[in-house]
Design a protein around this motif. Structure first.
Motif, PDB file in Angstrom:
ATOM      1  N   ARG A  17       0.741  -1.088   0.053  1.00  0.00           N
ATOM      2  CA  ARG A  17       0.021  -0.037   0.007  1.00  0.00           C
ATOM      3  C   ARG A  17       0.862   1.405  -0.020  1.00  0.00           C
ATOM      4  O   ARG A  17       0.338   2.416  -0.593  1.00  0.00           O
ATOM      5  N   ILE A  18       2.088   0.977   0.375  1.00  0.00           N
ATOM      6  CA  ILE A  18       2.930   2.374   0.628  1.00  0.00           C
ATOM      7  C   ILE A  18       3.925   2.530  -0.609  1.00  0.00           C
ATOM      8  O   ILE A  18       4.544   3.530  -0.641  1.00  0.00           O
ATOM      9  N   ASN A  19       4.003   1.446  -1.386  1.00  0.00           N
ATOM     10  CA  ASN A  19       4.931   1.286  -2.658  1.00  0.00           C
ATOM     11  C   ASN A  19       4.285   1.776  -3.748  1.00  0.00           C
ATOM     12  O   ASN A  19       3.348   1.059  -4.384  1.00  0.00           O
ATOM     13  N   PRO A  20       4.751   2.859  -4.419  1.00  0.00           N
ATOM     14  CA  PRO A  20       4.091   3.627  -5.480  1.00  0.00           C
ATOM     15  C   PRO A  20       4.161   2.472  -6.942  1.00  0.00           C
ATOM     16  O   PRO A  20       3.400   2.682  -7.704  1.00  0.00           O
ATOM     17  N   LYS A  21       5.029   1.602  -6.816  1.00  0.00           N
ATOM     18  CA  LYS A  21       5.134   0.644  -8.046  1.00  0.00           C
ATOM     19  C   LYS A  21       4.413  -0.552  -7.916  1.00  0.00           C
ATOM     20  O   LYS A  21       4.322  -1.369  -8.638  1.00  0.00           O
ATOM     21  N   SER A  22       3.728  -0.695  -6.536  1.00  0.00           N
ATOM     22  CA  SER A  22       2.964  -1.785  -6.250  1.00  0.00           C
ATOM     23  C   SER A  22       1.342  -1.582  -7.195  1.00  0.00           C
ATOM     24  O   SER A  22       0.940  -0.388  -7.172  1.00  0.00           O
ATOM     25  N   GLN A  23       0.811  -2.460  -7.603  1.00  0.00           N
ATOM     26  CA  GLN A  23      -0.419  -2.540  -8.330  1.00  0.00           C
ATOM     27  C   GLN A  23      -1.527  -2.290  -7.087  1.00  0.00           C
ATOM     28  O   GLN A  23      -2.724  -1.887  -7.165  1.00  0.00           O
ATOM     29  N   HIS A  24      -1.142  -2.507  -5.697  1.00  0.00           N
ATOM     30  CA  HIS A  24      -2.024  -2.243  -4.625  1.00  0.00           C
ATOM     31  C   HIS A  24      -1.554  -0.948  -3.908  1.00  0.00           C
ATOM     32  O   HIS A  24      -2.241  -0.638  -2.674  1.00  0.00           O
ATOM     33  N   TYR A  25      -0.947  -0.082  -4.451  1.00  0.00           N
ATOM     34  CA  TYR A  25      -0.529   1.219  -3.724  1.00  0.00           C
ATOM     35  C   TYR A  25      -1.837   1.917  -3.440  1.00  0.00           C
ATOM     36  O   TYR A  25      -2.960   2.115  -4.222  1.00  0.00           O
ATOM     37  N   ASP A  26      -1.768   2.322  -2.366  1.00  0.00           N
ATOM     38  CA  ASP A  26      -3.058   3.540  -1.809  1.00  0.00           C
ATOM     39  C   ASP A  26      -2.402   4.648  -1.396  1.00  0.00           C
ATOM     40  O   ASP A  26      -1.681   4.539  -0.303  1.00  0.00           O
ATOM     41  N   PRO A  27      -2.409   5.663  -2.249  1.00  0.00           N
ATOM     42  CA  PRO A  27      -1.853   6.960  -1.753  1.00  0.00           C
ATOM     43  C   PRO A  27      -2.636   7.679  -0.445  1.00  0.00           C
ATOM     44  O   PRO A  27      -1.965   8.730   0.031  1.00  0.00           O
ATOM     45  N   THR A  28      -3.592   7.128  -0.062  1.00  0.00           N
ATOM     46  CA  THR A  28      -4.311   7.610   1.097  1.00  0.00           C
ATOM     47  C   THR A  28      -3.721   6.869   2.386  1.00  0.00           C
ATOM     48  O   THR A  28      -3.887   7.584   3.428  1.00  0.00           O
ATOM     49  N   PHE A  29      -2.951   5.842   2.359  1.00  0.00           N
ATOM     50  CA  PHE A  29      -2.407   5.162   3.202  1.00  0.00           C
ATOM     51  C   PHE A  29      -1.218   5.828   4.035  1.00  0.00           C
ATOM     52  O   PHE A  29      -0.369   6.583   3.239  1.00  0.00           O
ATOM     53  N   PRO A  30      -1.148   6.111   5.293  1.00  0.00           N
ATOM     54  CA  PRO A  30      -0.359   6.479   5.975  1.00  0.00           C
ATOM     55  C   PRO A  30       1.017   6.373   5.744  1.00  0.00           C
ATOM     56  O   PRO A  30       1.309   4.852   5.680  1.00  0.00           O
ATOM     57  N   LYS A  31       2.069   7.256   5.630  1.00  0.00           N
ATOM     58  CA  LYS A  31       3.523   6.773   5.328  1.00  0.00           C
ATOM     59  C   LYS A  31       4.230   6.474   6.611  1.00  0.00           C
ATOM     60  O   LYS A  31       3.820   7.444   7.494  1.00  0.00           O
ATOM     61  N   PRO A  32       5.015   5.699   6.484  1.00  0.00           N
ATOM     62  CA  PRO A  32       5.607   5.466   8.022  1.00  0.00           C
ATOM     63  C   PRO A  32       6.860   6.489   8.158  1.00  0.00           C
ATOM     64  O   PRO A  32       7.186   7.242   6.988  1.00  0.00           O
ATOM     65  N   ILE A  33       7.207   6.461   9.361  1.00  0.00           N
ATOM     66  CA  ILE A  33       8.196   7.671   9.651  1.00  0.00           C
ATOM     67  C   ILE A  33       9.535   6.585  10.127  1.00  0.00           C
ATOM     68  O   ILE A  33       9.261   5.295  10.445  1.00  0.00           O
ATOM     69  N   ASP A  34      10.758   7.293   9.787  1.00  0.00           N
ATOM     70  CA  ASP A  34      11.986   6.600  10.121  1.00  0.00           C
ATOM     71  C   ASP A  34      12.356   6.659  11.264  1.00  0.00           C
ATOM     72  O   ASP A  34      12.363   8.013  12.188  1.00  0.00           O
ATOM     73  N   LEU A  35      12.497   5.732  12.207  1.00  0.00           N
ATOM     74  CA  LEU A  35      12.919   5.960  13.491  1.00  0.00           C
ATOM     75  C   LEU A  35      14.359   5.466  13.734  1.00  0.00           C
ATOM     76  O   LEU A  35      14.891   5.486  14.984  1.00  0.00           O
ATOM     77  N   GLY A  36      15.063   5.114  12.680  1.00  0.00           N
ATOM     78  CA  GLY A  36      16.440   4.913  13.025  1.00  0.00           C
ATOM     79  C   GLY A  36      16.908   3.550  11.879  1.00  0.00           C
ATOM     80  O   GLY A  36      16.044   3.479  11.006  1.00  0.00           O
ATOM     81  N   TYR A  37      17.856   3.091  12.117  1.00  0.00           N
ATOM     82  CA  TYR A  37      18.446   1.987  11.275  1.00  0.00           C
ATOM     83  C   TYR A  37      17.495   0.909  11.217  1.00  0.00           C
ATOM     84  O   TYR A  37      16.924   0.275  12.182  1.00  0.00           O
ATOM     85  N   ARG A  38      16.818   0.634  10.122  1.00  0.00           N
ATOM     86  CA  ARG A  38      15.883  -0.422   9.620  1.00  0.00           C
ATOM     87  C   ARG A  38      14.628  -0.398  10.859  1.00  0.00           C
ATOM     88  O   ARG A  38      14.315  -1.399  11.232  1.00  0.00           O
ATOM     89  N   SER A  39      14.146   0.741  10.884  1.00  0.00           N
ATOM     90  CA  SER A  39      13.162   0.719  11.962  1.00  0.00           C
ATOM     91  C   SER A  39      12.154   1.932  11.500  1.00  0.00           C
ATOM     92  O   SER A  39      12.803   3.123  11.256  1.00  0.00           O
ATOM     93  N   VAL A  40      10.791   1.617  11.454  1.00  0.00           N
ATOM     94  CA  VAL A  40      10.008   2.683  10.833  1.00  0.00           C
ATOM     95  C   VAL A  40       8.468   2.439  12.130  1.00  0.00           C
ATOM     96  O   VAL A  40       8.689   1.380  12.675  1.00  0.00           O
ATOM     97  N   GLY A  41       7.863   3.551  11.731  1.00  0.00           N
ATOM     98  CA  GLY A  41       6.713   3.573  12.732  1.00  0.00           C
ATOM     99  C   GLY A  41       5.708   4.396  12.037  1.00  0.00           C
ATOM    100  O   GLY A  41       5.718   5.089  10.839  1.00  0.00           O
ATOM    101  N   TRP A  42       4.473   4.168  12.596  1.00  0.00           N
ATOM    102  CA  TRP A  42       3.235   4.988  11.906  1.00  0.00           C
ATOM    103  C   TRP A  42       2.508   5.779  13.236  1.00  0.00           C
ATOM    104  O   TRP A  42       2.418   5.329  14.421  1.00  0.00           O
TER     105      TRP A  42
END
Length: 76
Positions: A31-56
């Motif tokens: 849902r967050i990957n624009p190249k995916s056929q299931h991309y949803d531009p309304t889905f919240p983007k994750p925030i970077d929390l550090g090395y290999r770590s994200v959150g919403w």
């Protein structure tokens, strides 16, 4: 006048988002990957929390859920 308390936004980790939405990790990233056929531009983007770590941001997830409910009710 009483001072308003500001609370920090709550950050949800991926597993919490999976449980909250009852969707898989793959679906979240589709849902967050624009190249995916299931991309949803309304889905919240994750925030970077550090090395290999994200959150919403919890409030963004809640707003997205509310928008999906509203869209579902409007379609009926």
């Amino acid at each position: 006048m009483a001072a308003q308390l500001q609370t920090a936004p709550t950050i949800l980790r991926r597993k919490q988002v999976e449980q909250r939405l009852s969707i898989s990790r793959t679906t979240i990233y589709s849902r967050i990957n624009p190249k995916s056929q299931h991309y949803d531009p309304t889905f919240p983007k994750p925030i970077d929390l550090g090395y290999r770590s994200v959150g919403w941001i919890e409030s963004e997830i809640d707003a997205w859920i509310a928008s999906r409910i509203a869209a579902s009710r409007a379609a009926a």
